[in-house]
Design an enzyme around this catalytic site. Sequence first.
Site, PDB file in Angstrom:
ATOM      1  CB  VAL A  82      -0.981   0.140   1.206  1.00 40.12           C
ATOM      2  CG1 VAL A  82      -1.867   1.228   1.227  1.00 40.12           C
ATOM      3  CG2 VAL A  82      -1.755  -1.336   1.438  1.00 40.12           C
ATOM      4  CB  VAL A  84      -0.106   7.498  -2.312  1.00 40.17           C
ATOM      5  CG1 VAL A  84      -0.366   8.855  -2.919  1.00 40.17           C
ATOM      6  CG2 VAL A  84      -1.334   6.882  -1.875  1.00 40.17           C
ATOM      7  NE  ARG A  90      -1.329  15.488   4.481  1.00 34.99           N
ATOM      8  CZ  ARG A  90      -1.382  14.316   5.087  1.00 34.99           C
ATOM      9  NH1 ARG A  90      -1.989  13.380   5.220  1.00 34.99           N
ATOM     10  NH2 ARG A  90      -0.273  14.571   5.977  1.00 34.99           N
ATOM     11  NE  ARG A  91      -2.481  15.646  -6.246  1.00 30.02           N
ATOM     12  CZ  ARG A  91      -1.921  15.579  -7.282  1.00 30.02           C
ATOM     13  NH1 ARG A  91      -2.545  15.105  -8.506  1.00 30.02           N
ATOM     14  NH2 ARG A  91      -0.809  16.344  -7.303  1.00 30.02           N
ATOM     15  N   GLY A  92      -6.724  12.322  -1.410  1.00 30.21           N
ATOM     16  CA  GLY A  92      -7.827  11.218  -1.355  1.00 30.21           C
ATOM     17  C   GLY A  92      -7.635   9.758  -1.930  1.00 30.21           C
ATOM     18  CG  LEU A  93      -4.862   9.370  -5.394  1.00 28.86           C
ATOM     19  CD1 LEU A  93      -3.410   9.328  -5.847  1.00 28.86           C
ATOM     20  CD2 LEU A  93      -5.883   8.764  -6.421  1.00 28.86           C
ATOM     21  CG  LEU A  94      -4.210   5.202   1.985  1.00 22.72           C
ATOM     22  CD1 LEU A  94      -3.633   4.129   1.216  1.00 22.72           C
ATOM     23  CD2 LEU A  94      -3.683   5.799   3.246  1.00 22.72           C
ATOM     24  CE1 TYR A 124      -3.434   0.506   5.573  1.00 21.30           C
ATOM     25  CE2 TYR A 124      -1.456   0.756   6.863  1.00 21.30           C
ATOM     26  CZ  TYR A 124      -2.121   0.740   5.613  1.00 21.30           C
ATOM     27  OH  TYR A 124      -1.071   0.784   4.519  1.00 21.30           O
ATOM     28  CG  PHE A 407       1.564 -10.642   4.596  1.00 21.76           C
ATOM     29  CD1 PHE A 407       0.911  -9.556   4.361  1.00 21.76           C
ATOM     30  CD2 PHE A 407       1.365 -11.275   6.069  1.00 21.76           C
ATOM     31  CE1 PHE A 407      -0.376  -9.346   5.086  1.00 21.76           C
ATOM     32  CE2 PHE A 407       0.378 -11.069   6.942  1.00 21.76           C
ATOM     33  CZ  PHE A 407      -0.745 -10.094   6.449  1.00 21.76           C
TER      34      PHE A 407
END
Length: 407
Positions: A82, A84, A90-94, A124, A407
């Site tokens: 995971v 970015v 800070r663009r909401g991608l995650l 998380y 993992f």
Amino acid sequence: MKEEIPLRPTTPEDFPAICELLGTVFHEEFSGEVKRIEAEIVEFDRSLVADDAGRVVGHTLAFTRDFTVPGAVVPAAHISGVGVLPTHRRRGLLNRMMHRQLHEIADTGRESVAVLWASESAIYPRYGYGPAASRLFLNIMNREVRLPAPPAQPSGSLRMADPESVRTDITKVYEQLRPERIGWSSRDDRWWRYVLSDLKDHRDGATKRYAVVHDGPDGPTGYALWRVKDGWTNHGPDAEVQVREVAAADPETYLALWRFLLGIDLSRSVTTRLAAVDEPLLYLADEPRRLGPSMLDALWVRLVDVPRALAARRYAAPVDVVLEVTDPILEGNTGRWRLTGGPDGATCAATTDPADLVCSVTDLGAVYLGGTRFAALAAAGRVTQLTGNDPTVAFGWNRLPSPTEVF
């Protein structure tokens, strides 16, 4: 207004760009050998990328593996990779990637649980993952620790080997133990090649990896994987034995393996980053403080399908409790669920009965493996106990989770 960066499934052609992205995010350099071994385990049909005009700027993936929970083995989505790019934070991608991934897991219906290791623990819980298992980092002063003497007539013997050459024996032991070891994941051939891979890029100046197998009268009963990082000071040899994994089917095997590891010539310390919180070594050493234990978070669990996940595991004591759960991402989990069960099985179904306990799906993930207790979360104000019907004991298990693999 700038258009939203699209998300799409990954293709094998994206793999070099994914490695570049993850190398940037995690401050690593992926050599050709590292890329080769990583490519063997990637499931491209379960991988997402954020694609900014042909450039991979975000990524997440899920591995298809089974996972041991209290009293059962369940399918679980193993989340990894995971990240970015710093230029696209800070663009909401995650948020978009994690939400889409959870909905895809839920829609597929194979897995009721997702699990991951968190690079940053603040991230998380926003997606419903709770801290379900801890681990011990041991930094052992091995010349100052004594273990009990071996039996006068040991029932087994040790043999050293290259790990790949004894993979059949190691696999046999691992598969024998896995159904009882909470937090262990299944390993097919791909995953065994990955776990036993021994790339120089990963050694940090240490030796190649070694294996030692303990053989009993009826075959192998345990093994250990380790390497040694050489060191010398004005006082003489100061090598560090770096233990990767120890698996033992019985106390005699466990003692024999650890006596071996603590007695390797020229070493003055033995370290392992994946010991269990209730590691038996803590109760064998005559000077347990010399083990240098420190506790870290390990596995984070997310219940994707609350009733299925709760019915899949077993419970240490009879339980009949109504849980009121909130889940802002997978809204089908929100509601009241009546959990009834015990050591032999469980059922969980929607109910309109009054709740005994109110919690978030994050807190439910935290208690799922028995490594976190409802009572502790209640004391922290994270869950609300409405009645005296407390499921804390039922959610425990005879041993704490023992994560053995990142993992």
